[in-house]
Scaffold this active site. Sequence first.
Site, short mmCIF file in Angstrom:
data_model
loop_
_atom_site.label_atom_id
_atom_site.label_comp_id
_atom_site.label_asym_id
_atom_site.label_seq_id
_atom_site.Cartn_x
_atom_site.Cartn_y
_atom_site.Cartn_z
N GLU A 33 0.82 -1.21 0.00
CA GLU A 33 0.00 0.00 0.00
C GLU A 33 0.86 1.26 0.00
OE1 GLU A 33 -3.06 0.35 -0.55
OE2 GLU A 33 -3.75 -1.73 -0.39
N TYR A 116 -6.11 6.68 4.42
CA TYR A 116 -6.31 5.65 3.40
C TYR A 116 -5.58 4.36 3.78
CZ TYR A 116 -5.49 2.66 -0.50
OH TYR A 116 -5.38 1.52 -1.27
N ASP A 134 -9.69 5.70 -2.28
CA ASP A 134 -8.57 6.29 -3.01
C ASP A 134 -9.12 7.04 -4.21
OD1 ASP A 134 -9.30 4.31 -4.81
OD2 ASP A 134 -7.27 3.51 -5.06
N CYS A 188 -13.30 1.94 -15.15
CA CYS A 188 -13.79 3.31 -15.01
C CYS A 188 -12.61 4.26 -14.79
CB CYS A 188 -14.77 3.37 -13.83
SG CYS A 188 -15.74 4.88 -13.75
N CYS A 195 -17.01 1.95 -20.67
CA CYS A 195 -18.34 1.72 -20.11
C CYS A 195 -18.97 0.41 -20.61
CB CYS A 195 -19.26 2.90 -20.43
SG CYS A 195 -18.73 4.44 -19.63
N CYS A 198 -18.26 -2.25 -18.10
CA CYS A 198 -18.63 -2.00 -16.71
C CYS A 198 -19.68 -3.01 -16.25
CB CYS A 198 -19.16 -0.59 -16.55
SG CYS A 198 -19.61 -0.18 -14.84
N CYS A 203 -25.66 3.42 -13.96
CA CYS A 203 -24.63 4.43 -13.69
C CYS A 203 -25.24 5.78 -13.96
CB CYS A 203 -23.40 4.20 -14.57
SG CYS A 203 -22.18 5.54 -14.46
#
Length: 289
Positions: A33, A116, A134, A188, A195, A198, A203
Amino acid sequence: MDSDALVEWYERTARDLPWRRPEVTAWQILMSEIMLQQTPVARVEPIWREWVARWPVPSAMAAASQGEVLRAWGKLGYPRRALRLHECARALARDHGDEVPADVDVLLGLPGIGAYTARAVACFAYGQRVPVVDTNVRRVVARAVHGRAEAGSPAARDLVETQALLPVRVDRAAVFSAALMELGAVVCTARNPDCDRCPLPKCAWVSAGRPASDVVRKVQKYEGTDRQARGRLMDVLRAAHGPVERVRLDLAWTRDPGQRDRALDSLLVDGLVEQTPDGLFALAGEGGG
């Protein structure tokens, strides 16, 4: 947001990233991370693998010098992250039995661990039901829930909104958090959202006709910046086997002596570089002081 559809998509298509595997420890997830902040996966993965082999537990890193950690960081960028992680390893070895704690508030008390990272470790290492926010997550929520092309500046509401989207079941919530992040990273995306791929059946942004962003993006350049100058100076010190003379650093950045001096001063202030009593320069912890 249809959490079932998103989780099903993730379980079927998720990238096989090494820090997602079940045998990976909380410490190793924490390292990933920290490394992944502002650095692409492709650059992080080989360095992360080296670090896992070299420093499998916090005490192993704590026993290393600052200079060793900075040298192993290589060209991941923003090397202050490496120093903070080293400081965090020392705290974990000294105060937490060589283990990464699961509690978000305790994690937040560790050096170099922000909002985070604390929640990411609690979620991805311990399966807790906590919002992990994030840039990718903020963008997906902005589009799918609010119909905006971009999320705008980070705000306190981001955590509240993401928390509200989490499935009630704890185990399901942790997978959903990973899926939400994955969706923003591979489908995305900021510039070219796909799209058609997705998994979300609804959406708000698509329903509104994909309106253009009203956020003015600043183009971040690297060539010729103070950051590039700092990197060149760090390259010299990482390649050296001990303190070097100032002339070695001067030759590393000749285009603008004033900028070079400014870069060196900032490295000294940040604790990444130290100067010896006889005027030589070295990575932190390698000046012999």
